[in-house]
Design an enzyme around this catalytic site. Structure first.
Site, PDB file in Angstrom:
ATOM      1  NE  ARG A   5     -16.835  -2.980   6.291  1.00 48.02           N
ATOM      2  CZ  ARG A   5     -17.865  -2.621   5.534  1.00 48.02           C
ATOM      3  NH1 ARG A   5     -18.383  -3.480   4.648  1.00 48.02           N
ATOM      4  NH2 ARG A   5     -18.396  -1.416   5.635  1.00 48.02           N
ATOM      5  N   GLY A  48      -9.440  11.302   0.653  1.00 49.64           N
ATOM      6  CA  GLY A  48      -8.468  12.382   0.606  1.00 49.64           C
ATOM      7  C   GLY A  48      -7.067  11.919   0.948  1.00 49.64           C
ATOM      8  CG  ASN A  57     -12.513  17.605  -4.029  1.00 45.42           C
ATOM      9  OD1 ASN A  57     -12.337  18.812  -4.181  1.00 45.42           O
ATOM     10  ND2 ASN A  57     -13.417  17.111  -3.197  1.00 45.42           N
ATOM     11  CG  HIS A  69      13.607   7.918  -9.413  1.00 47.39           C
ATOM     12  ND1 HIS A  69      13.808   8.785 -10.460  1.00 47.39           N
ATOM     13  CD2 HIS A  69      12.588   8.446  -8.685  1.00 47.39           C
ATOM     14  CE1 HIS A  69      12.974   9.809 -10.360  1.00 47.39           C
ATOM     15  NE2 HIS A  69      12.211   9.610  -9.303  1.00 47.39           N
ATOM     16  CB  ALA A 127      -8.928   9.645   4.202  1.00 52.04           C
TER      17      ALA A 127
END
Length: 207
Positions: free
Chosen positions: A194, A153, A96, A126, A171
């Site tokens: 779970r 997302g 997406n 780094h 998300a």
């Protein structure tokens, strides 16, 4: 100090060669890597500009940019990559909008994966020592997202992580360690909530 079997001062190999080997390298020590990332980012912008008017051309450019792309893979722009050749996307995977794959570590996304909007995949680490960090030393670790994973997302995946087949990442989660197959994980840092089982079927007739 940064130490390795192959020291960061090794002048016999390019910074790109050190990077792909997983050794310490300096991104800012020469033009090679900067030119590669600039070219890749330019292509990403071209893909975004093309997408509205000519989706087949945008998909062709996407396929040409990546290391490998499976049949039926799809995406929504914009996308942001540093090294297109280091990203591999499996068949029927959907990425997406606002996807970011950062750094030169190899990223392998399997088949039938769903990548939610604004996902971030980070491969560089780094140097911890301040002087070495100022000098630009970093190294990259691969990320592997196995088949049938769903990333929600705004998920962040950190260097060196593998997410097992069929798992779901909630998300906004930050995945700092490997996630086993067939589980739901969420949080910062992400932890297994779970296992996924037969009770999760919603009776849509899929065999």
């Amino acid at each position: 100090m940064v130490t390795d079997n192959k020291t960061p001062q090794d002048s016999t190999r390019s910074e790109f060669d050190k990077m792909v080997a997983g050794d310490w390298y300096r991104y800012r020590s020469g033009p090679e890597l900067a030119e590669m990332t600039t070219s890749t980012q330019r292509t990403c912008r071209q893909i975004t500009a093309l997408y509205d008017d000519d989706q087949p051309a945008a998909h062709a450019l996407f396929t040409e940019l990546l290391g490998s792309v499976g049949a039926g893979a799809d995406f929504r722009p914009p996308l942001y990559l540093d090294y297109g050749s280091r990203l591999h996307v499996g068949a029927n995977t959907f990425i997406n909008a606002d996807f970011l794959a950062l750094g030169g570590g190899e990223i392998t996304i399997g088949a039938n994966v769903l990548v939610g909007p604004s996902a971030r995949l980070y491969t560089p680490t780094h140097a911890v020592d301040v002087a070495e960090r100022r000098a630009g030393f970093e190294r990259v670790s691969p990320i592997t997202i196995e088949d049938d994973v769903w990333l929600g997302g705004n998920v962040v995946v950190c260097p060196g992580v593998t997410i097992g087949a069929g798992s779901i990442i909630g998300a906004g989660s930050v995945v700092t360690k490997d996630v086993p197959a067939g589980v739901i994980a969420a949080g910062n840092p992400a932890r297994v909530v779970r296992e996924i089982g037969p009770g999760d079927r919603v009776g849509l007739g899929v065999v």
